[in-house]
Enzyme design. Structure first.
Site, PDB file in Angstrom:
ATOM      1  N   SER A 135       0.823  -1.215   0.000  1.00 25.39           N
ATOM      2  CA  SER A 135       0.000   0.000   0.000  1.00 25.39           C
ATOM      3  C   SER A 135       0.855   1.263   0.000  1.00 25.39           C
ATOM      4  CB  SER A 135      -0.862  -0.017   1.267  1.00 25.39           C
ATOM      5  OG  SER A 135      -1.404   1.249   1.504  1.00 25.39           O
ATOM      6  N   TYR A 182      -1.828  -0.456  10.161  1.00 22.37           N
ATOM      7  CA  TYR A 182      -2.122  -0.987   8.824  1.00 22.37           C
ATOM      8  C   TYR A 182      -0.864  -0.907   7.956  1.00 22.37           C
ATOM      9  CZ  TYR A 182      -3.777  -0.988   3.990  1.00 22.37           C
ATOM     10  OH  TYR A 182      -3.931  -1.241   2.642  1.00 22.37           O
TER      11      TYR A 182
END
Ligand SMILES: NC(=O)c1ccc[n+]([C@@H]2O[C@H](COP(=O)([O-])OP(=O)(O)OC[C@H]3O[C@@H](n4cnc5c(N)ncnc54)[C@H](O)[C@@H]3O)[C@@H](O)[C@H]2O)c1
Length: 341
Positions: free
Chosen positions: A131, A156
């Site tokens: 990501s 995350y």
């Protein structure tokens, strides 16, 4: 590389997994989809995506959790996958502040089971979702895979960076060819209900205020789903080779002496949040009521992808403008919710 063997797509009921599976089926491949159909967001939307995939006889679905070690082992044993694309994960930055364990469970324990499956069953190429969040506190733009990313600002992001490290280890130890793709804010039809475009469209149509974080001073490299899928498909077909020019004296984070590579997959055209909102307003023909709020913990103010490596190695050129992409999303949203509500 042969793409004749079945392809495993984890997270197949998710936004990107659905589009990737559909594209692979349309291209004539056999796709095995895995998903635990968790209720992080509307499960009906996941089921609707699956229903469409199941229209193909070359699609097989397994409702399975990545954390189910023996279940994942059995799947790899039974299916003999050529390529594995790992998209299943606990996504979302803000949710990782309230539910940290979900990220450890799916993104770390779950990913280990995928790596083990690939290791023991001769998988030719593991492509996995990383990501843009891994850039964390970095401010040197555009973000490059050759920059150090050791300063994440959410759990995350930390799990996504950990996935890159774990994959590198398997590439080193077992020669497993691995490519990590750092996705930059993906949007489009069948998109995720927890992301800005979906939230804004829904709120504007309902006459509710939209939450505008960091007083609107945000920039995102929004990337249209079809461009993302084109990039993923190109990458899947060409496993990385060891990079002979890599040196441990000056270790380049984006490449390696093993068959391992990291790429940004983004639009390379960051858009100001207020311009993004204006484009949605113009598409809907409705002015949004805006609630201006501070930057949220874990969020980064800007993302901007350097995609030179993906352009060079795979001829990747995103081509969808934000106006076109938003229009296609809104068209899907209106017809989907007109039918199901
Ligand atoms: N959409 C984006 O903008 C974006 C940006 C950066 C990275 N990513 C990454 O790309 C991948 C796909 O994202 P998406 O937007 O399609 O998200 P998504 O939430 O729509 O899809 C993920 C799917 O994985 C499934 N899943 C989650 N945990 C699982 C588990 N333990 N076992 C089995 N299935 C599980 C979910 O049910 C879901 O259907 C994720 O890894 C995400 O972190 C997405």
């Amino acid at each position: 590389m042969s793409m004749k063997k079945p392809i495993l797509v984890t997270g197949a009921a998710g936004f990107i997994g659905y589009h990737l599976s559909m594209r692979l089926l349309n291209d004539g491949h056999t796709v095995v989809g895995l998903d635990n159909l968790n209720d992080y967001y509307d499960v009906d939307l996941k089921k609707e995506r699956l229903k469409r995939l199941r229209e193909s006889t070359r699609f097989q679905f397994h409702k399975l959790d990545l954390q189910d070690r023996s279940g994942v082992e059995a799947l790899f044993r039974d299916c003999s996958f050529g390529v594995v694309v790992n998209l299943a994960a606990q996504a979302g930055v803000r949710y990782s502040l309230t539910n940290p364990h979900a990220y450890i469970d799916s993104n770390l324990s779950g990913f280990t089971n995928i790596l083990e499956g690939c290791r023991h069953h001769g998988v030719a190429h593991l492509v996995f979702a990383s990501s843009s969040s891994v850039y964390g506190a970095n401010t040197n733009m555009p973000f490059s895979v050759h920059h150090n990313v050791d300063h994440p600002v959410s759990l995350y992001a930390a799990t996504k960076k950990a996935n890159e490290l774990m994959a590198h280890t398997y590439s080193h130890l077992y020669g497993l060819p691995c490519t990590g793709l750092r996705f930059f804010t993906v949007y489009g039809p069948w998109g995720r209900p927890d992301m800005a475009l979906f939230l804004f469209t829904r709120a504007i149509l309902e006459g509710a205020p939209i939450k505008v974080f960091n007083q609107g001073k945000m920039m995102r490299d929004f990337t249209y789903i079809d461009d993302i899928i084109e990039g993923v498909v190109r990458v899947m077909k060409k496993p990385p080779r060891p990079d002979a020019s890599w040196s441990g004296d000056a270790p380049d984070p984006g490449t390696s002496y093993t068959p391992y590579r990291i790429y940004n997959i983004g639009n390379n055209k960051p858009v100001e949040l207020m311009d993004f909102i204006a484009a949605i307003e113009s598409c809907l023909g409705i002015q949004a009521e805006k609630e201006m709020l501070p930057l949220q913990p874990g969020d980064v103010p800007a993302t901007y992808a350097d995609i030179e490596d993906l352009e060079r190695d795979f001829g990747f050129h995103p081509k969808t403008s934000i106006q076109e992409g938003i229009a296609r999303f809104v068209e899907w949203y209106r017809s989907y919710y007109a039918k199901s509500r």
